[in-house]
Design an enzyme around this catalytic site. Sequence first.
Site, PDB file in Angstrom:
ATOM      1  N   THR A  54      -7.655   2.713   9.714  1.00  0.00           N
ATOM      2  CA  THR A  54      -7.853   3.304  10.986  1.00  0.00           C
ATOM      3  C   THR A  54      -8.826   2.599  11.969  1.00  0.00           C
ATOM      4  O   THR A  54      -8.520   2.517  13.201  1.00  0.00           O
ATOM      5  CB  THR A  54      -8.077   4.900  11.016  1.00  0.00           C
ATOM      6  OG1 THR A  54      -7.364   5.544   9.960  1.00  0.00           O
ATOM      7  CG2 THR A  54      -8.190   5.653  12.176  1.00  0.00           C
TER       8      THR A  54
ATOM      9  N   ASN B 231      -9.909   0.463   0.916  1.00  0.00           N
ATOM     10  CA  ASN B 231      -8.782   0.184   1.918  1.00  0.00           C
ATOM     11  C   ASN B 231      -9.397   0.548   3.498  1.00  0.00           C
ATOM     12  O   ASN B 231      -9.971   1.498   3.437  1.00  0.00           O
ATOM     13  CB  ASN B 231      -7.786   1.085   1.623  1.00  0.00           C
ATOM     14  CG  ASN B 231      -7.090   0.798   0.220  1.00  0.00           C
ATOM     15  OD1 ASN B 231      -7.570  -0.135  -0.323  1.00  0.00           O
ATOM     16  ND2 ASN B 231      -5.875   1.460   0.108  1.00  0.00           N
TER      17      ASN B 231
ATOM     18  N   ASP C 107       0.774  -1.304   0.136  1.00  0.00           N
ATOM     19  CA  ASP C 107       0.025  -0.001   0.025  1.00  0.00           C
ATOM     20  C   ASP C 107       0.947   1.248   0.099  1.00  0.00           C
ATOM     21  O   ASP C 107       1.786   1.346   0.878  1.00  0.00           O
ATOM     22  CB  ASP C 107      -0.912  -0.057   1.413  1.00  0.00           C
ATOM     23  CG  ASP C 107      -1.943   1.087   1.295  1.00  0.00           C
ATOM     24  OD1 ASP C 107      -2.578   1.387   0.407  1.00  0.00           O
ATOM     25  OD2 ASP C 107      -2.035   1.518   2.558  1.00  0.00           O
TER      26      ASP C 107
ATOM     27  N   HIS D 222      -9.587   4.814  -1.010  1.00  0.00           N
ATOM     28  CA  HIS D 222      -8.992   4.642   0.006  1.00  0.00           C
ATOM     29  C   HIS D 222      -9.677   5.531   1.227  1.00  0.00           C
ATOM     30  O   HIS D 222     -10.659   5.888   0.798  1.00  0.00           O
ATOM     31  CB  HIS D 222      -7.482   5.316  -0.238  1.00  0.00           C
ATOM     32  CG  HIS D 222      -6.476   4.575  -0.976  1.00  0.00           C
ATOM     33  ND1 HIS D 222      -5.323   4.322  -0.385  1.00  0.00           N
ATOM     34  CD2 HIS D 222      -6.410   3.873  -2.094  1.00  0.00           C
ATOM     35  CE1 HIS D 222      -4.462   3.611  -1.211  1.00  0.00           C
ATOM     36  NE2 HIS D 222      -5.517   3.362  -2.482  1.00  0.00           N
ATOM     37  N   GLY D 223      -9.064   5.555   2.511  1.00  0.00           N
ATOM     38  CA  GLY D 223      -9.616   5.886   3.446  1.00  0.00           C
ATOM     39  C   GLY D 223     -11.228   5.474   3.785  1.00  0.00           C
ATOM     40  O   GLY D 223     -12.306   6.168   4.118  1.00  0.00           O
ATOM     41  N   GLY D 224     -11.228   4.193   3.902  1.00  0.00           N
ATOM     42  CA  GLY D 224     -12.541   3.442   4.059  1.00  0.00           C
ATOM     43  C   GLY D 224     -13.144   3.607   5.366  1.00  0.00           C
ATOM     44  O   GLY D 224     -14.282   3.566   5.677  1.00  0.00           O
ATOM     45  N   SER D 225     -12.274   3.936   6.290  1.00  0.00           N
ATOM     46  CA  SER D 225     -12.650   4.051   7.703  1.00  0.00           C
ATOM     47  C   SER D 225     -13.538   5.374   7.731  1.00  0.00           C
ATOM     48  O   SER D 225     -13.247   6.535   7.187  1.00  0.00           O
ATOM     49  CB  SER D 225     -11.611   4.578   8.804  1.00  0.00           C
ATOM     50  OG  SER D 225     -10.723   3.206   8.591  1.00  0.00           O
TER      51      SER D 225
ATOM     52  N   HIS E 204      -7.802   9.912   4.353  1.00  0.00           N
ATOM     53  CA  HIS E 204      -7.172   8.887   5.387  1.00  0.00           C
ATOM     54  C   HIS E 204      -7.715   9.456   6.737  1.00  0.00           C
ATOM     55  O   HIS E 204      -7.389  10.295   7.143  1.00  0.00           O
ATOM     56  CB  HIS E 204      -5.863   8.769   5.398  1.00  0.00           C
ATOM     57  CG  HIS E 204      -5.249   7.909   4.045  1.00  0.00           C
ATOM     58  ND1 HIS E 204      -4.125   8.381   3.248  1.00  0.00           N
ATOM     59  CD2 HIS E 204      -5.532   6.875   3.571  1.00  0.00           C
ATOM     60  CE1 HIS E 204      -3.950   7.476   2.485  1.00  0.00           C
ATOM     61  NE2 HIS E 204      -4.839   6.421   2.489  1.00  0.00           N
ATOM     62  N   GLY E 205      -8.037   8.355   7.713  1.00  0.00           N
ATOM     63  CA  GLY E 205      -8.289   8.524   9.096  1.00  0.00           C
ATOM     64  C   GLY E 205      -9.475   8.823   9.335  1.00  0.00           C
ATOM     65  O   GLY E 205     -10.578   9.125   8.495  1.00  0.00           O
TER      66      GLY E 205
HETATM   67  P1  13P Z   1      -8.184   4.467   6.699  1.00  0.00           P
HETATM   68  O1  13P Z   1      -7.084   4.638   7.817  1.00  0.00           O
HETATM   69  O2  13P Z   1      -8.790   5.816   6.696  1.00  0.00           O
HETATM   70  O3  13P Z   1      -9.399   3.411   6.868  1.00  0.00           O
HETATM   71  O4  13P Z   1      -7.471   4.454   5.251  1.00  0.00           O
HETATM   72  C1  13P Z   1      -6.734   3.290   5.042  1.00  0.00           C
HETATM   73  C2  13P Z   1      -6.227   3.527   3.522  1.00  0.00           C
HETATM   74  O5  13P Z   1      -6.645   4.060   2.528  1.00  0.00           O
HETATM   75  C3  13P Z   1      -4.899   2.898   3.302  1.00  0.00           C
HETATM   76  O6  13P Z   1      -4.393   3.062   2.105  1.00  0.00           O
END
Ligand code: 13P
Length: 285
Positions: free
Chosen positions: A234, A231, A77, A209-212, A177-178
């Site tokens: 977090t 993805n 990643d 990305h940033g699925g959280s 992300h996060g």
């Molecule tokens: P999150 O930490 O927001 O879930 O994003 C993860 C990510 O996109 C890893 O590439």
Amino acid sequence: MLNIFKKAQENKYAIGAFNVSNLEQVKAIVQAAQNLQSPVIISTSEGESNFIGKKQIRLIIDAYKEQTGLPIILHLDHGKSFEAIKEAIEIGYDSIHFDGSKLSFEENIEETKKIVDFAREKGIKNIEGELGYLRGGSNIHKTIEVKPEDLTNSKQAEEFVNKTGVDSLAIVIGNIHGISKSGESPHIFLDRLEEINKVVGDEIGLVLHGGSGIKEEDIEKSIQLGIIKINVNTELRVAYTESLKKSLQDDPDRVTPYKIMPPVVEAVQKVVEDKIKIFGSNNKS
Ligand code: 13P
């Protein structure tokens, strides 16, 4: 394209790519995938790979693949340099992501193309590129403001895909992300996703990305509009840390790791299972 992606694209579901840096996280993800009979991607960023060891994670995944018979893909990643990508491929990663999004558009194309040429020759079936400005890191932060110019431009996406030959593309459509301290979800620009999907969706797989922290409803709509890989990091890190703190507090005299860690594995597994169900990849292994 990887077979698991082709099937996801045809049947409109997404595969979760979950980040790890230790064995307990891998165990939690594999147990979740096994319970729900889901294909799964295990990702390590450069930092995470350095901690667990690229060779070590490859062997751990091999052991789990042999034991479960599940399609478990090992993915690098946010590889930021040719060297990092080359090392991962030589060690046996199945799939790689080159993140050239901080470069100029032209340089990003040039560097990504170089990586595609190298990785293809080595037989890699999923090479992910990235376009757009993805803000944040995989942790808890105050608010992050996404600007209109951060979003992936569909015309550029078309040119990028044609010139580089990537199999999948990480895009920015409001995702970050996060997660934010306030618990607020980012606004996902589904219209932009639709536009991008129209121009490149048939040729490649789109990656979120940033699925959280993204609303379940937005995740579901994104999958209908062409997202096939999501993805998540977090939310897994939070589940891990919170349950570890609790496990230690519950019995301050406990010092046996294999007694401290089971609730932690269980907490992470629960998050992964919830995501797999939302992504719709259960019973697709
Ligand atoms: P999150 O930490 O927001 O879930 O994003 C993860 C990510 O996109 C890893 O590439």
